[in-house]
Design a protein around this motif. Structure first.
Motif, PDB file in Angstrom:
ATOM      1  N   LEU A 115     -16.058 -27.362 -16.489  1.00  0.00           N
ATOM      2  CA  LEU A 115     -17.416 -27.571 -15.984  1.00  0.00           C
ATOM      3  C   LEU A 115     -17.387 -28.244 -14.618  1.00  0.00           C
ATOM      4  N   LEU A 116     -16.544 -29.243 -14.466  1.00  0.00           N
ATOM      5  CA  LEU A 116     -16.482 -29.986 -13.209  1.00  0.00           C
ATOM      6  C   LEU A 116     -15.989 -29.088 -12.069  1.00  0.00           C
ATOM      7  N   LEU A 117     -14.951 -28.298 -12.325  1.00  0.00           N
ATOM      8  CA  LEU A 117     -14.434 -27.404 -11.295  1.00  0.00           C
ATOM      9  C   LEU A 117     -15.433 -26.318 -10.941  1.00  0.00           C
ATOM     10  N   HIS A 118     -16.143 -25.803 -11.942  1.00  0.00           N
ATOM     11  CA  HIS A 118     -17.132 -24.766 -11.680  1.00  0.00           C
ATOM     12  C   HIS A 118     -18.321 -25.311 -10.886  1.00  0.00           C
ATOM     13  N   GLN A 119     -18.722 -26.526 -11.199  1.00  0.00           N
ATOM     14  CA  GLN A 119     -19.847 -27.112 -10.468  1.00  0.00           C
ATOM     15  C   GLN A 119     -19.440 -27.474  -9.046  1.00  0.00           C
ATOM     16  N   GLY A 120     -18.202 -27.902  -8.883  1.00  0.00           N
ATOM     17  CA  GLY A 120     -17.685 -28.186  -7.554  1.00  0.00           C
ATOM     18  C   GLY A 120     -18.546 -29.155  -6.776  1.00  0.00           C
ATOM     19  N   GLU A 121     -18.931 -28.729  -5.590  1.00  0.00           N
ATOM     20  CA  GLU A 121     -19.686 -29.592  -4.688  1.00  0.00           C
ATOM     21  C   GLU A 121     -21.042 -29.975  -5.245  1.00  0.00           C
ATOM     22  N   ALA A 122     -21.575 -29.165  -6.169  1.00  0.00           N
ATOM     23  CA  ALA A 122     -22.888 -29.448  -6.747  1.00  0.00           C
ATOM     24  C   ALA A 122     -22.823 -30.440  -7.906  1.00  0.00           C
ATOM     25  N   ALA A 123     -21.631 -30.863  -8.295  1.00  0.00           N
ATOM     26  CA  ALA A 123     -21.490 -31.749  -9.445  1.00  0.00           C
ATOM     27  C   ALA A 123     -22.062 -33.132  -9.159  1.00  0.00           C
ATOM     28  N   GLN A 124     -22.802 -33.665 -10.103  1.00  0.00           N
ATOM     29  CA  GLN A 124     -23.296 -35.034 -10.006  1.00  0.00           C
ATOM     30  C   GLN A 124     -22.190 -35.984 -10.465  1.00  0.00           C
ATOM     31  N   ASP A 125     -21.986 -37.084  -9.713  1.00  0.00           N
ATOM     32  CA  ASP A 125     -20.988 -38.100 -10.034  1.00  0.00           C
ATOM     33  C   ASP A 125     -19.628 -37.458 -10.268  1.00  0.00           C
ATOM     34  N   PHE A 126     -19.193 -36.635  -9.343  1.00  0.00           N
ATOM     35  CA  PHE A 126     -17.922 -35.924  -9.494  1.00  0.00           C
ATOM     36  C   PHE A 126     -16.775 -36.901  -9.718  1.00  0.00           C
ATOM     37  N   VAL A 127     -16.682 -37.922  -8.880  1.00  0.00           N
ATOM     38  CA  VAL A 127     -15.547 -38.838  -8.961  1.00  0.00           C
ATOM     39  C   VAL A 127     -15.539 -39.577 -10.288  1.00  0.00           C
TER      40      VAL A 127
END
Length: 402
Positions: A115-127
């Protein structure tokens, strides 16, 4: 107790957060699998999909928690309306040590990373979410390394699971093991592992698609592949990553000493980047694709162990020492005529411990015996392709016996 599962609300191509069953109790989809297309969705819907009530409550709780967090943060109505049902996990909780079998832990981490890789730049709170995955990985790797290799390799062989995250997780474990063999410090190991998890961030969806594709890359796909190291680095910078080595490794993981790599054709490539490329190539070669079987792990290991002149390198030697010739989770034929699955790395690179899962007469074993391939009676005769195995393994039961 089971309740209806809202299959119509599930985005295509995203990992499922729960196991999905039909009314008779037959498993339709495992946690981490995806709905490939609308035709697949309709097939699942025809079987009246159900989910365990406790899993459904936990899943919807994460959704309401996300809404509440957005409201308390005075986010705009537009932002609140954009909160979707989370397909991953609550990343803000400090979890106790996870004592579940690794066969349950790694699929959860695979789903979260996909999910995180697919969301990429659009991910909330990625870090924050990324660090949650990393903490969980460190927890299981403290004591269950071979079990983890076994489960991750078996996941890699499952064409129904998203390839990109399987590839990333196994590469991350491998580079840490080899780096530890080389006595590299923890800061370097951390940057290396993080780079392994994110090196394909700029093409994660394409990475999954290509694993299922029969045809050669078309020009647009080739362009994306050639550009993905730079794109992945740029996305990480925009998401707030400042670790210079992490970013450098992501950018350079396809570069080769001598200038034959890409995207920049660098002639000087540091050892960490060389190791990351080595793991990337190794995992790609043992991975089965829709159009081909994976290479045997001894062949893939030999390919990274030797340089262009056919001589072993110090890095290749450390790679072979850390992993052995036969990766846990791969298959072999024994001198006894039995077919076995590798369970543990052995004292030497070519003598792992294995479970004999099929008799010499071709019959599946209900209770596979453990064999030491250092014993001449059970030495390895040849590797066996995962595509040739018709026995369905139960990793939790097998690994519990070790």
């Amino acid at each position: 107790m089971y309740v209806p599962f809202p299959i119509r609300d599930i985005p295509l191509g995203e990992p499922l957060p729960v196991h999905v069953w039909d009314r008779s109790g037959r498993l339709l989809l495992r946690k981490g699998q995806i709905i490939r297309d609308e035709r697949h969705r309709e097939w699942v819907a025809m079987h009246d999909p159900q989910v365990r009530e406790d899993e459904y409550r936990a899943w919807t709780y994460r959704y309401t928690t996300a809404i509440d967090r957005a409201l308390r943060g005075n986010q705009s109505l537009e932002a609140i309306a954009g909160v979707g049902r989370p397909m991953g996990f609550d990343d803000t909780l400090e979890l106790a040590p996870d004592e579940r079998p690794v066969s349950e832990i790694w699929p959860d981490l695979h789903a979260a990373l996909t999910l995180l890789l697919h969301q990429g730049e659009a991910a909330q709170d990625f870090v924050g979410r990324f660090l949650w995955i990393e903490r969980r990985m460190h927890g299981v790797l403290r004591s269950r390394v071979d079990d983890s290799l076994f489960v991750l390799t078996q996941m890699l062989f499952d064409r129904e699971l998203g390839y990109s995250a399987c590839h990333a997780l196994l590469c991350a474990v491998i580079v840490r093991l080899v780096g530890q063999t080389l006595a590299w410090d923890e800061a370097r190991l951390q940057s290396l592992q993080r780079a392994a998890l994110t090196m394909n961030l700029g093409m994660a969806r394409l990475h999954d698609d290509l694993a299922r594709q029969d045809a050669p890359l078309h020009p647009e796909q080739r362009r994306q592949v050639l550009e993905h190291p730079v794109r992945s680095e740029a996305i990480l910078r925009r998401l707030g990553v400042h670790d210079a080595l992490w970013l450098e490794l992501v950018r350079d993981h396809h570069e080769q000493v001598g200038g034959t790599g890409y995207p920049h054709g660098r002639t000087e490539v540091g050892l960490p980047a060389q190791l990351l490329r080595m793991a990337d190539v190794y995992v790609a070669r043992i991975s089965p694709r829709h159009a081909r079987a994976g290479l045997p792990s001894p062949r893939a290991a030999r390919d990274v162990y030797l340089d262009a002149s056919g001589m072993p390198t110090p890095l290749g030697t450390a790679f072979l020492k850390a992993l052995g010739l036969y990766l846990p989770g791969t298959y072999v034929e024994l001198a006894s005529g039995e077919t076995a699955v590798v369970a543990r790395r052995g004292r030497r690179a070519n003598t792992p411990l294995v479970f004999a899962i099929v008799t010499r007469d071709g019959w599946p074993r209900g209770e596979p015996p453990l064999r030491d391939t250092a014993d001449p009676a059970y030495e390895i005769r040849r590797p066996v392709s995962a595509d040739d195995i018709r026995v369905r393994l139960q990793p939790a039961k097998l690994l519990a016996r070790l």
